[in-house]
Design a protein around this motif. Sequence first.
Motif, short mmCIF file in Angstrom:
data_model
loop_
_atom_site.label_atom_id
_atom_site.label_comp_id
_atom_site.label_asym_id
_atom_site.label_seq_id
_atom_site.Cartn_x
_atom_site.Cartn_y
_atom_site.Cartn_z
N SER A 305 0.86 -1.18 0.00
CA SER A 305 0.00 0.00 0.00
C SER A 305 0.90 1.23 0.00
CB SER A 305 -0.89 0.01 1.24
OG SER A 305 -1.48 1.28 1.43
N ASN A 314 -7.51 5.78 4.93
CA ASN A 314 -8.21 4.65 5.54
C ASN A 314 -7.33 3.40 5.69
OD1 ASN A 314 -10.31 3.32 6.75
ND2 ASN A 314 -11.67 3.32 4.98
N LEU A 317 -8.67 0.12 7.56
CA LEU A 317 -9.45 -0.84 6.77
C LEU A 317 -8.53 -1.87 6.12
CD1 LEU A 317 -12.15 -1.75 5.56
CD2 LEU A 317 -11.78 -0.10 3.71
N GLN A 318 -7.36 -1.43 5.67
CA GLN A 318 -6.41 -2.35 5.05
C GLN A 318 -5.95 -3.41 6.04
OE1 GLN A 318 -3.22 -0.06 3.32
NE2 GLN A 318 -4.60 1.24 2.13
N THR A 394 -7.34 2.13 -0.35
CA THR A 394 -8.67 2.09 0.26
C THR A 394 -9.29 3.48 0.47
OG1 THR A 394 -7.53 1.93 2.39
CG2 THR A 394 -8.43 -0.11 1.47
N TRP A 396 -11.68 6.49 -0.04
CA TRP A 396 -12.99 6.74 -0.67
C TRP A 396 -12.88 8.01 -1.50
CZ3 TRP A 396 -16.68 10.74 0.58
CH2 TRP A 396 -17.93 10.58 -0.05
#
Length: 403
Positions: A305, A314, A317-318, A394, A396
């Motif tokens: 990432s 975010n 979330l990963q 991730t 948004w």
Amino acid sequence: MAVAARGWCLGELLRFFYSLFFPGLVVCGVLCVCLLSVLWGIRLLLQRKKKSGSASKTGKNQTVIAFFHPYCNAGGGGERVLWCALRALQKKYPEAVYVVYTGDADVSGQQILEGAFRRFNIRLTCPVKFVLLRKRYLVEDSLYPHFTLLGQSLGSIFLGWEALMQCVPDVYIDSMGYAFTLPLFRYLGRCRVGSYVHYPTISTDMLSVVKNQNVRFNNAAFITRNPFLSKVKLIYYYLFAFLYGLAGSCSDVVMVNSSWTLNHILSLWKVGDCTNIVYPPCDVQTFLDIPLHKEKTTSGHLLVSIGQFRPEKNHPLQIRAFAKLLNKKEAESLPPLKLVLIGGCRNQDDELRVNQLRRLSEDLGVQEDVEFKINIPFDELKNYLSEATVGLHTMWNEHFGIG
């Protein structure tokens, strides 16, 4: 009698306010004239400062081009755009003077330039003058737990004032999204003003999140549960969007990084005649040179990432998704997996965020399989990407996403 008394009181009250109307009008007029006089005096003072600052050793006036980038020593996509823009301008206008307003007090100008080369493989051809801003804390989100957008925007005006008092450029470019500095440099500094917008400070998507009462990192759960607070926040957002549009419309030239950002800026700033998409520079050739069938030095699979450690990316979330994947791997006997989070830290808030992510990985029991790589050199980033099997992102509404 009571009705007559109330009528008399009301009449007296109206006469009292009427008697104050004209004196009040005169006072307001005098105050406006005084304010305009002060602003005009400041403008003349800045013009003298501008003329003295643009004179070179040979006696000729040089064009001063300044970038407002308080976090220029960070390692994100915005900083890559900054250094590529400077390099391109220096090649085309080598005789100009280049200035970067920065709040990075803990490093020297030379260290900043070396960091740009180490992280992005970018070396400038001409010197750059760094103007240090001592009040960068005014744009830190941690200073404004509530009304963060308004607080940071007002703080940026004071930070912009500090920058303007130290150096008055001919061309001012906001490359970090501080739109409220644009009127300051245009009307007081009499500069040509440009802006490169990565992500609008407020967007129609943000308005819809509040309107629909959805929980997000910038829309707390206690607000979404209360219809009244949601209405108040929606009004606040609409008023802020109006002010943001007024500030942004001061730009002579607007550049945006994607069609997504373009649509939002056009609806908010309404300056379509001077707005263009300029995609961020991606050094893809360096990665195209990597052979597709390169033999890996690590066993198993790397999940990589890339992104600054900021709330909107975010990262939690990963880690949660990766923990679920590891549980599935144990059940299905999959090959070894490792998650590598690569990104830049701008300040203590970002470092605190990384520590919280480390604790989250410990709580989920995956700390041995999660690595954090912070502000790493470009060659190391290239190596991780060449070894990776999966790229993970991730955010948004990602506006571009160089990673």
